[in-house]
Design an enzyme around this catalytic site. Structure first.
Site, PDB file in Angstrom:
ATOM      1  N   GLY A 168       6.384  43.449 -44.055  1.00 59.90           N
ATOM      2  CA  GLY A 168       5.838  43.353 -45.160  1.00 59.90           C
ATOM      3  C   GLY A 168       4.655  43.598 -45.426  1.00 59.90           C
ATOM      4  O   GLY A 168       3.953  44.633 -45.398  1.00 59.90           O
ATOM      5  N   GLY A 169       3.560  42.349 -45.858  1.00 56.60           N
ATOM      6  CA  GLY A 169       2.103  42.524 -46.161  1.00 56.60           C
ATOM      7  C   GLY A 169       1.443  43.453 -45.399  1.00 56.60           C
ATOM      8  O   GLY A 169       0.774  44.369 -45.792  1.00 56.60           O
ATOM      9  N   GLY A 195       5.503  36.091 -45.167  1.00 56.66           N
ATOM     10  CA  GLY A 195       4.350  35.986 -46.245  1.00 56.66           C
ATOM     11  C   GLY A 195       3.500  34.740 -46.038  1.00 56.66           C
ATOM     12  O   GLY A 195       2.724  34.582 -46.769  1.00 56.66           O
ATOM     13  N   HIS A 198      17.779  41.159 -47.391  1.00 52.03           N
ATOM     14  CA  HIS A 198      16.499  40.615 -47.532  1.00 52.03           C
ATOM     15  C   HIS A 198      16.665  39.081 -48.194  1.00 52.03           C
ATOM     16  O   HIS A 198      17.154  39.008 -49.064  1.00 52.03           O
ATOM     17  CB  HIS A 198      15.572  41.274 -47.933  1.00 52.03           C
ATOM     18  CG  HIS A 198      14.036  40.977 -47.640  1.00 52.03           C
ATOM     19  ND1 HIS A 198      13.450  39.950 -48.235  1.00 52.03           N
ATOM     20  CD2 HIS A 198      13.284  41.363 -46.731  1.00 52.03           C
ATOM     21  CE1 HIS A 198      12.470  39.426 -47.782  1.00 52.03           C
ATOM     22  NE2 HIS A 198      12.051  40.457 -46.773  1.00 52.03           N
ATOM     23  N   GLU A 218      14.457  37.737 -49.928  1.00 53.30           N
ATOM     24  CA  GLU A 218      14.166  37.491 -51.174  1.00 53.30           C
ATOM     25  C   GLU A 218      15.287  37.922 -52.225  1.00 53.30           C
ATOM     26  O   GLU A 218      15.342  37.397 -53.141  1.00 53.30           O
ATOM     27  CB  GLU A 218      12.789  38.604 -51.557  1.00 53.30           C
ATOM     28  CG  GLU A 218      11.683  37.759 -50.663  1.00 53.30           C
ATOM     29  CD  GLU A 218      10.580  38.628 -50.145  1.00 53.30           C
ATOM     30  OE1 GLU A 218      10.686  40.057 -50.621  1.00 53.30           O
ATOM     31  OE2 GLU A 218       9.770  38.177 -49.383  1.00 53.30           O
ATOM     32  N   GLU A 264      14.553  37.641 -39.619  1.00 52.94           N
ATOM     33  CA  GLU A 264      13.126  37.346 -40.386  1.00 52.94           C
ATOM     34  C   GLU A 264      13.458  35.666 -40.766  1.00 52.94           C
ATOM     35  O   GLU A 264      14.129  35.374 -41.892  1.00 52.94           O
ATOM     36  CB  GLU A 264      13.286  37.867 -41.807  1.00 52.94           C
ATOM     37  CG  GLU A 264      13.185  39.442 -41.350  1.00 52.94           C
ATOM     38  CD  GLU A 264      12.488  40.140 -42.696  1.00 52.94           C
ATOM     39  OE1 GLU A 264      11.390  40.970 -42.411  1.00 52.94           O
ATOM     40  OE2 GLU A 264      12.565  39.871 -43.871  1.00 52.94           O
ATOM     41  N   ASN A 297       8.114  47.578 -45.266  1.00 58.13           N
ATOM     42  CA  ASN A 297       8.727  47.229 -46.364  1.00 58.13           C
ATOM     43  C   ASN A 297       7.718  46.608 -47.545  1.00 58.13           C
ATOM     44  O   ASN A 297       7.155  45.605 -47.379  1.00 58.13           O
ATOM     45  CB  ASN A 297       9.584  45.665 -46.077  1.00 58.13           C
ATOM     46  CG  ASN A 297      10.351  45.444 -47.551  1.00 58.13           C
ATOM     47  OD1 ASN A 297      10.356  46.036 -48.653  1.00 58.13           O
ATOM     48  ND2 ASN A 297      10.848  44.012 -47.232  1.00 58.13           N
ATOM     49  N   TRP A 298       7.533  47.517 -48.326  1.00 59.53           N
ATOM     50  CA  TRP A 298       6.362  47.284 -49.267  1.00 59.53           C
ATOM     51  C   TRP A 298       6.852  46.364 -50.456  1.00 59.53           C
ATOM     52  O   TRP A 298       5.720  45.962 -50.983  1.00 59.53           O
ATOM     53  CB  TRP A 298       6.016  48.824 -50.074  1.00 59.53           C
ATOM     54  CG  TRP A 298       5.461  49.746 -49.181  1.00 59.53           C
ATOM     55  CD1 TRP A 298       4.803  49.544 -48.134  1.00 59.53           C
ATOM     56  CD2 TRP A 298       4.937  51.053 -49.688  1.00 59.53           C
ATOM     57  NE1 TRP A 298       4.348  51.013 -47.606  1.00 59.53           N
ATOM     58  CE2 TRP A 298       4.395  51.649 -48.541  1.00 59.53           C
ATOM     59  CE3 TRP A 298       5.251  51.870 -50.649  1.00 59.53           C
ATOM     60  CZ2 TRP A 298       3.854  52.836 -48.553  1.00 59.53           C
ATOM     61  CZ3 TRP A 298       5.005  53.007 -50.926  1.00 59.53           C
ATOM     62  CH2 TRP A 298       4.200  53.707 -49.525  1.00 59.53           C
ATOM     63  N   LYS A 299       8.012  45.942 -50.355  1.00 55.27           N
ATOM     64  CA  LYS A 299       8.372  45.142 -51.552  1.00 55.27           C
ATOM     65  C   LYS A 299       7.841  45.786 -52.850  1.00 55.27           C
ATOM     66  O   LYS A 299       8.181  46.985 -52.986  1.00 55.27           O
ATOM     67  CB  LYS A 299       8.055  43.684 -51.472  1.00 55.27           C
ATOM     68  CG  LYS A 299       8.245  42.993 -49.891  1.00 55.27           C
ATOM     69  CD  LYS A 299       8.004  41.718 -49.555  1.00 55.27           C
ATOM     70  CE  LYS A 299       8.405  41.490 -48.176  1.00 55.27           C
ATOM     71  NZ  LYS A 299       8.485  39.954 -47.893  1.00 55.27           N
ATOM     72  N   SER A 348       5.303  37.990 -41.041  1.00 56.50           N
ATOM     73  CA  SER A 348       4.005  37.832 -40.751  1.00 56.50           C
ATOM     74  C   SER A 348       3.424  38.539 -39.402  1.00 56.50           C
ATOM     75  O   SER A 348       2.567  38.190 -38.685  1.00 56.50           O
ATOM     76  CB  SER A 348       3.504  36.315 -40.609  1.00 56.50           C
ATOM     77  OG  SER A 348       3.665  35.620 -41.842  1.00 56.50           O
TER      78      SER A 348
HETATM   79  O1  LIG Z   1      10.511  42.298 -44.962  1.00 62.35           O
HETATM   80  C1  LIG Z   1       9.596  42.039 -44.586  1.00 62.35           C
HETATM   81  C2  LIG Z   1       9.556  40.626 -44.256  1.00 62.35           C
HETATM   82  O2  LIG Z   1       9.752  39.895 -45.603  1.00 62.35           O
HETATM   83  C3  LIG Z   1       8.020  40.056 -43.757  1.00 62.35           C
HETATM   84  O3  LIG Z   1       6.889  40.127 -44.464  1.00 62.35           O
HETATM   85  P1  LIG Z   1       5.634  39.587 -44.232  1.00 62.35           P
HETATM   86  O4  LIG Z   1       5.388  40.676 -43.154  1.00 62.35           O
HETATM   87  O5  LIG Z   1       4.955  40.048 -45.277  1.00 62.35           O
HETATM   88  O6  LIG Z   1       5.570  38.310 -43.716  1.00 62.35           O
END
Ligand SMILES: O=C[C@H](O)COP(=O)(O)O
Length: 252
Positions: free
Chosen positions: A234-235, A173, A95, A97, A167, A9-11, A213
């Site tokens: 994500g990251g 993050g 999500h 967010e 999650e 998930n690149w956000k 994470s």
């Molecule tokens: O969608 C992915 C999640 O929000 C996890 O993000 P992260 O891997 O940066 O902690």
């Protein structure tokens, strides 16, 4: 046997040239496997290009949100019809967010899940507790409520095809990962909740991901758990090299 799903998930990251460089490298190097599926969930403007560059590969392209209506006066929104027409296969829904910054609720997530199935899109439904809820020992109740509402009104077959991403918000993050045992405990609970709503047979088919994470250094341990069938990352999914290592881990 459940197929693993490793989803990036690149956000709100990258510009088009960076998205193209990433996907060209991933399309060339990603291992193919019966055991695991690789998905990249990208911002809307990159979807047509990513879909074009992954034609003929096993890599799936997903969106990070959508509206529940097919069309209409919803300025700035993107519909499931538009995503399906492009060739998108997955969509991340609810999500944390989006729940936090865009006022999404269990009710709106449920509408979107139905809309996804109406257009043959696979929903990746995110659930998870805040740190306060974990400390108050409310994790299981909270997640149960989110899952129950998200799948309300679906057929058992649709529930079986829903991907649920657990999650914990405090792990997103932050570099803090739930221990693999902690993550698995909640994923097992989610499977039991699905079993209670539908049947054990259906619950056994649902893919449950862990997210928060996840990185190449911890994914093996997480995937070794009984009820963790993949990851929503994500990251560590934003750079091709790291994403490829995560995909590789899914194939082991
Ligand atoms: O969608 C992915 C999640 O929000 C996890 O993000 P992260 O891997 O940066 O902690």
């Amino acid at each position: 046997m459940r197929k693993r799903v490793i989803a990036g998930n690149w956000k709100m990251n990258k510009v088009l040239s960076e998205a193209n460089d990433f996907i060209e490298e991933v399309a060339e190097k990603a291992p193919q496997s019966e055991k695991s599926e690789a998905v990249v969930c990208a911002p809307f403007p990159f979807l047509p290009s990513l879909l074009e560059k992954t034609k003929g590969t096993d890599i799936k392209i997903g969106a990070q949100n959508m509206h529940h209506e097919d069309k209409g006066a919803f300025t700035g929104e993107v519909s499931p019809v538009m995503l399906k027409d492009l060739g998108v296969s997955h969509v991340v829904l609810g999500h944390s967010e989006r729940r936090e910054h865009f006022a999404e609720t269990d009710e709106s997530v449920n509408k979107k899940v139905h809309a996804a199935f109406n257009h043959q899109l696979t929903p990746i439904v995110c659930v998870g507790e805040t740190l306060e809820q974990r400390e108050a020992d409310e994790t299981k109740d909270h997640v149960e409520k989110q899952v129950t509402k998200a799948v309300e009104g679906l057929s058992d077959d649709q529930v079986a095809s829903t991907i649920i991403a657990y999650e914990p918000i405090w792990a997103i993050g932050t570099g803090k990962t739930a221990s693999s045992e902690e993550a698995n405990e909640v994923c097992t609970h989610i499977r039991n909740v699905v079993g209670k709503i539908t049947s054990q047979e259906t619950a056994d088919q649902v893919v449950i991901q862990y997210g928060g994470s996840v990185k190449p250094a911890n994914i093996d341990e997480l995937l070794s758990q009984s009820d963790i069938d993949g990851a929503l990352v994500g990251g560590a999914s934003v750079e091709a090299d790291s994403y490829l290592q995560l995909v590789e881990a899914g194939t082991k």
